[in-house]
Design a protein around this motif. Structure first.
Motif, PDB file in Angstrom:
ATOM      1  N   HIS A 118       0.810  -0.853  -0.610  1.00  0.00           N
ATOM      2  CA  HIS A 118      -0.331   0.032  -0.071  1.00  0.00           C
ATOM      3  C   HIS A 118       0.835   1.683   0.523  1.00  0.00           C
TER       4      HIS A 118
ATOM      5  N   PHE B 131      -1.602   5.451   3.798  1.00  0.00           N
ATOM      6  CA  PHE B 131      -1.973   4.180   4.854  1.00  0.00           C
ATOM      7  C   PHE B 131      -1.831   4.927   6.342  1.00  0.00           C
TER       8      PHE B 131
ATOM      9  N   HIS C 135      -5.528  10.883   4.586  1.00  0.00           N
ATOM     10  CA  HIS C 135      -5.672   8.715   3.871  1.00  0.00           C
ATOM     11  C   HIS C 135      -7.243   8.071   3.660  1.00  0.00           C
ATOM     12  N   ASP C 136      -6.946   7.242   3.366  1.00  0.00           N
ATOM     13  CA  ASP C 136      -8.281   6.726   3.667  1.00  0.00           C
ATOM     14  C   ASP C 136      -7.946   4.910   3.456  1.00  0.00           C
ATOM     15  N   ARG C 137      -7.370   5.021   4.322  1.00  0.00           N
ATOM     16  CA  ARG C 137      -7.456   3.646   4.821  1.00  0.00           C
ATOM     17  C   ARG C 137      -7.123   3.014   6.475  1.00  0.00           C
TER      18      ARG C 137
ATOM     19  N   GLU D  96      -8.378  -4.475   6.955  1.00  0.00           N
ATOM     20  CA  GLU D  96      -8.362  -3.124   5.967  1.00  0.00           C
ATOM     21  C   GLU D  96      -9.474  -2.488   6.720  1.00  0.00           C
ATOM     22  N   ARG D  97      -9.546  -0.729   7.123  1.00  0.00           N
ATOM     23  CA  ARG D  97     -11.007  -0.387   7.228  1.00  0.00           C
ATOM     24  C   ARG D  97     -10.850   0.853   5.861  1.00  0.00           C
ATOM     25  N   ARG D  98     -11.737   0.983   5.091  1.00  0.00           N
ATOM     26  CA  ARG D  98     -11.364   2.081   4.159  1.00  0.00           C
ATOM     27  C   ARG D  98     -12.392   3.152   5.185  1.00  0.00           C
ATOM     28  N   LEU D  99     -11.954   4.753   4.964  1.00  0.00           N
ATOM     29  CA  LEU D  99     -12.518   5.098   5.535  1.00  0.00           C
ATOM     30  C   LEU D  99     -13.317   6.164   4.583  1.00  0.00           C
ATOM     31  N   THR D 100     -14.719   7.373   4.911  1.00  0.00           N
ATOM     32  CA  THR D 100     -14.818   7.526   4.304  1.00  0.00           C
ATOM     33  C   THR D 100     -14.969   8.959   4.901  1.00  0.00           C
TER      34      THR D 100
ATOM     35  N   ASP E 246     -16.399   9.938   8.543  1.00  0.00           N
ATOM     36  CA  ASP E 246     -15.415   9.707   9.677  1.00  0.00           C
ATOM     37  C   ASP E 246     -14.376  10.372  10.207  1.00  0.00           C
TER      38      ASP E 246
END
Length: 157
Positions: A67, A70, A104-106, A147-151, A154
């Motif tokens: 990645h 992250f 960050h997105d994850r 993994e936790r994808r962020l929105t 969040d």
């Protein structure tokens, strides 16, 4: 200011789930972390790094090889007497907000498979983490990477 002695004691009481630290290693980790967060007199703590950290953990390096960008939760520990109060969830929510604010997105982490850590598996699943791989160390410890994808949601408020 982080009470490093209390943090070290709580970490080392749970070394099977995290890993044993000495004071020097802990200070290096704190100095290079994206976020170090605690609750109370170290009832719960979280240490996280971003992809640019000068950190040599094999699990971190496994993730960095796969990645570009992250935030990685290296460890989160709650004292047994403080469990069930939402402390770890609160630290994760704050981390998600800080990670979104830093573009960050994850958020990535790992949970032991051998030895198993079913409580952590359930906790991370409830927070929306999903599996992205596994690895076994030279010591025989097997971990599952999550993994936790962020929105934008969040970001917190």
């Amino acid at each position: 200011m982080v009470n490093a002695a209390r943090l070290l004691a709580l970490n080392n009481a749970h070394a099977e789930q995290t890993s044993l630290l000495d004071p020097t290693r802990l200070q290096q980790m704190i100095a290079g972390a994206f976020q170090v967060a605690t609750i109370g007199e170290i009832e719960c703590f979280l240490i996280a790094f971003d992809q640019d950290a000068d950190y040599d953990s094999p699990n971190f390096l496994w993730l960095r090889a796969r990645h570009d960008r992250f935030v990685y939760v290296d460890r989160i520990v709650t004292a047994p007497e403080a469990r069930g109060r939402g402390h770890a969830r609160r630290l994760y929510r704050d981390l998600f907000a800080q990670a979104v604010a830093a573009d960050h997105d994850r958020v990535l982490c790992e949970v032991n498979r051998v030895p198993p850590n079913p409580g952590s598996d359930v906790f991370h699943e409830r927070l929306g983490f999903t599996g992205i791989g596994e690895a076994t160390s030279a010591s025989g410890k097997t971990v599952r990477f999550l993994e936790r994808r962020l929105t934008p949601g969040d970001r917190g408020g």
